[in-house]
Write a protein that holds these residues in place. Structure first.
Motif, PDB file in Angstrom:
ATOM      1  N   ASP A   1     -15.703 -17.840   3.881  1.00 10.80           N
ATOM      2  CA  ASP A   1     -14.616 -16.875   4.072  1.00 10.80           C
ATOM      3  C   ASP A   1     -14.034 -16.402   2.743  1.00 10.80           C
ATOM      4  N   ASN A   2     -14.617 -16.850   1.627  1.00  2.00           N
ATOM      5  CA  ASN A   2     -14.125 -16.418   0.316  1.00  2.00           C
ATOM      6  C   ASN A   2     -14.963 -15.274  -0.261  1.00  2.00           C
TER       7      ASN A   2
ATOM      8  N   GLN B   1     -19.385 -23.439  -6.031  1.00  3.73           N
ATOM      9  CA  GLN B   1     -19.027 -24.630  -5.251  1.00  3.73           C
ATOM     10  C   GLN B   1     -20.119 -25.703  -5.236  1.00  3.73           C
TER      11      GLN B   1
ATOM     12  N   SER C   1     -17.374 -12.842  -4.662  1.00  4.97           N
ATOM     13  CA  SER C   1     -16.770 -14.120  -4.287  1.00  4.97           C
ATOM     14  C   SER C   1     -15.514 -14.372  -5.105  1.00  4.97           C
ATOM     15  N   THR C   2     -14.543 -15.013  -4.488  1.00  2.49           N
ATOM     16  CA  THR C   2     -13.341 -15.427  -5.221  1.00  2.49           C
ATOM     17  C   THR C   2     -13.568 -16.736  -5.969  1.00  2.49           C
ATOM     18  N   LYS C   3     -14.732 -17.367  -5.753  1.00  2.00           N
ATOM     19  CA  LYS C   3     -14.997 -18.660  -6.371  1.00  2.00           C
ATOM     20  C   LYS C   3     -16.174 -18.626  -7.343  1.00  2.00           C
TER      21      LYS C   3
END
Length: 666
Positions: free
Chosen positions: A170-171, A81, A185-187
């Motif tokens: 929250d990911n 991110q 992490s999903t990101k």
């Protein structure tokens, strides 16, 4: 007897401190050059700086005294991110007694927080306990934190240490794997691992974080015990198994001492090569800040970035990539203390070179966040950077590796950016947009492009409808560097070709772009018959490229020293101060000081023998820019020429790179 023991302990501690200061005198003098204090309140709270090393994609800082805990702030993750805080303090220490009462009030117990180019350290103390925490990076994947706890009382103390944290994101999914915290992490494809290296931990995953209870510690009076924890964030192209094995056998003190020696040697080497006018220790401390700025922006290869390199500024959300123009400048500076990083910075951009020679403007780790920019390239400074690296390393193989690539890139300009085929090039774009053409110049909103239009040259090849003096000066300089490379590589015919081309281009630049009435070089119309008469920083590039005649150089020098035009409080603005569109604050390329252009101007004066004038301007550039010589103040993207105020991004790499080159002997 106890008093003697206590005195002996303090004497030994004092002696170790004195030895460390003598052994690492440059590190000690340069400590706290950047301010890493801050209390992040959300994942995207980018107000604060973060310390990192060895190209790691994460960093740490200090919590402000008002919110301090028993741990460092962060980590600040660049693994996803474009930069987010995982937590305000992911390893927050608690020291409880058997009744679960905290034995340390961290806010009142805080003694010191010190940052060095090598590591972070903080100290807490009350009447019973002293806590010292050190954090150092052992690799580009891992940082290690050592917490030393000393019993200052006359009684035996039993402590029940624990760490906990609440996450901002929250990911993320936390899990307990064999007394180790795993973070997925999903990101991001990077995976985090937190290990308690010298103690057992009972880990509980909570709703928003975790709690880790450590084995109890029993301390006799004056006894010290340690808790060592590693934090790793590693991308899948690297081996976690290998990294974990290295951490399992790591000795914290050895790692710290090795890093301290490395950083001390870097600074010693650089300080030894300062120009004679910069012998004062204040400039040595500035060098420590400049190197640290570049260090904090350095990243190892990951995903779409196939080689290591340097961000413009990790602190700004959209500067998490490698830009071509920036990369050449970073490499030219970094080779003075880290040749391999300099070489790899060049390689990172050439990894994306197109078959026709084109180099993209900027490239990123994760193109799902932001795509690589192939809409334009940037001014041709790659050959300059490669030659600077060769001058320092004498690495013939490096020249062999890059000479064909540089030649292809150089020739591309004449194929895709010479609309009327007169051997004078224009900035442009691949997608036919004017905005990308302006980006290609590097001077996105410069006044000289206010009335420009875009022209089609061919398939994915467009030019702005004016021939630019800075671009052609860069190309002239490139021919000179390519000539020198050809000579080293014993390519005699190619050397002769570069010399002939340079001679012809020099004559064109001296004649077409020069206005004797104002003593300045300007862009011109495509046919070369009229000037784009906006007096900007592009007009002194012919000095740096050594393409101006001595008479032209003298006239340019007079303009550069004129307070009405370029000799402002901080000298060498990007637009003459008496121009009606001069906008010193918020103008971006319409007035503010950009250090790369200032460096080219000063270096150009030196090349023409105007050493005193160059030194005068450099002194103002260093001393009048807000915070440059101040401990704790970050190097900025650009500066307000009339007040010295720092503008735009913090922790800006090319500003640091050019300040460093100004301080050093060629």
């Amino acid at each position: 007897m106890k008093h003697i023991t206590t005195f002996s302990f303090l004497l030994v501690l004092f002696a170790h401190t004195i030895i460390a200061q003598k052994t690492f005198s440059n590190l000690e003098a340069g400590k706290n050059s950047l301010n890493y204090k801050g209390n992040p309140t959300s994942a995207t709270d980018r107000k604060y700086l973060a310390f990192s090393d060895k190209g790691a994609w994460f960093g740490f800082g200090f919590l402000e005294p008002s919110e301090v805990q028993g741990g460092f702030s962060g980590p600040y993750l660049l693994t996803e991110q474009n930069g987010v805080w995982l937590s305000s303090s992911f390893l927050s220490l608690h020291l409880n007694d058997k009744n679960k009462q905290e034995l340390v009030n961290w806010k009142t117990a805080l003694v010191t927080q010190n940052s060095y180019n090598s590591h972070l350290e903080q100290q807490f103390k009350n009447e019973k306990i002293e806590v010292k925490q050190l954090l150092v990076f052992s690799s580009g994947h891992s940082a290690i934190q050592k917490t030393s706890i000393t019993n200052r009382s006359k009684e035996i103390i039993t402590l029940y240490p624990s760490f906990d944290s609440k996450l901002f994101l929250d990911n993320l999914k936390l899990s307990n794997e064999s007394q180790m915290l795993k973070i997925v992490s999903t990101k991001s494809k990077a995976i985090g691992y937190t290990q308690f290296l010298n103690t057992k931990a009972t880990i509980e995953i909570t709703k928003n974080g975790y709690n880790a209870q450590i084995e109890k510690l029993t301390l006799k009076p004056n006894e010290t015990k340690e808790i060592i924890v590693s934090q790793t964030f590693i991308f899948p192209e690297y081996s976690w198994q290998k990294e974990g094995q290295n951490l399992a056998k790591v000795n914290f003190n050895t790692v710290l001492n090795t890093v301290q020696k490395e950083k001390e040697n870097q600074l010693t080497q650089l300080i030894a090569h300062k120009k004679g006018i910069y012998k004062d220790p204040i400039y040595s401390n500035l060098i420590a800040k400049l190197v640290l700025t570049l260090q904090n922006n350095s990243r190892i290869a990951a995903e779409g970035l196939k080689h290591e390199g340097i961000f413009p500024s990790y602190n700004y959300e959209w500067f998490n990539g490698f830009w071509a123009w920036d990369s050449w400048k970073h490499a030219a500076a970094v080779v003075n203390y880290n040749p391999e990083l300099a070489k790899n910075q060049i390689r990172a951009l050439f990894d994306r070179q197109k078959p026709n020679g084109f180099i993209p403007d900027c490239i990123y780790r994760d193109t799902l966040i932001e795509p690589n920019n192939y809409r334009n390239t940037k001014s041709p400074l790659a050959a300059w950077a490669v030659w600077k690296i060769y001058e320092k390393t004498k690495d013939d193989n490096f020249l062999k590796e890059f000479y064909p690539k540089l030649k292809s890139y150089h020739n591309w300009w004449y194929k895709d950016r010479d609309h009327d085929q007169d051997a004078l090039c224009e900035f442009g774009s691949t997608d036919g947009t004017l905005v990308a053409g302006k980006w290609e110049s590097g001077m996105d909103n410069a006044v000289r492009f206010d009335n420009s239009k875009i022209l089609k040259n061919g398939e994915k090849a467009f030019s702005i409808d004016q021939e630019s003096v800075d671009l052609n000066s860069y190309l002239y300089a490139e021919k000179g560097y390519l000539n020198q490379m050809a000579q080293v590589l014993k390519l005699d015919q190619e050397s002769k070709k570069w010399q002939d081309e340079a001679f012809a281009l020099k004559t064109k630049i001296q004649n077409q772009f020069w206005d004797a009435s104002t003593g300045w070089f300007y862009d011109t119309s495509m046919d070369g018959k009229s000037f784009v008469k906006e007096m900007g920083c592009e007009g002194y590039l012919p000095l740096w490229a050594e393409v101006a005649t001595p008479q032209q150089a003298k006239a340019i020098k007079e303009n550069m020293l004129n307070p009405a035009t370029f000799n402002t409080f901080i000298p060498l603005p990007t637009l003459a101060a008496n121009h009606p569109k001069f906008k010193p604050e918020g103008g971006y390329w319409r007035g503010p000081i950009w250090l790369d252009q200032s460096y080219f101007a000063i270096n150009g004066l030196e090349k023409y023998g105007y050493t005193n004038e160059a030194n005068q301007l450099a002194h103002k550039l260093i001393h009048n820019a807000e915070g440059v010589l101040e401990k704790g103040e970050a190097i900025r993207e650009n500066y307000q020429p009339l007040s010295g105020k720092g503008l735009e991004s913090y922790n800006f790499s090319w500003s640091a790179a050019h300040y460093l080159m100004l301080l050093l002997e060629e």
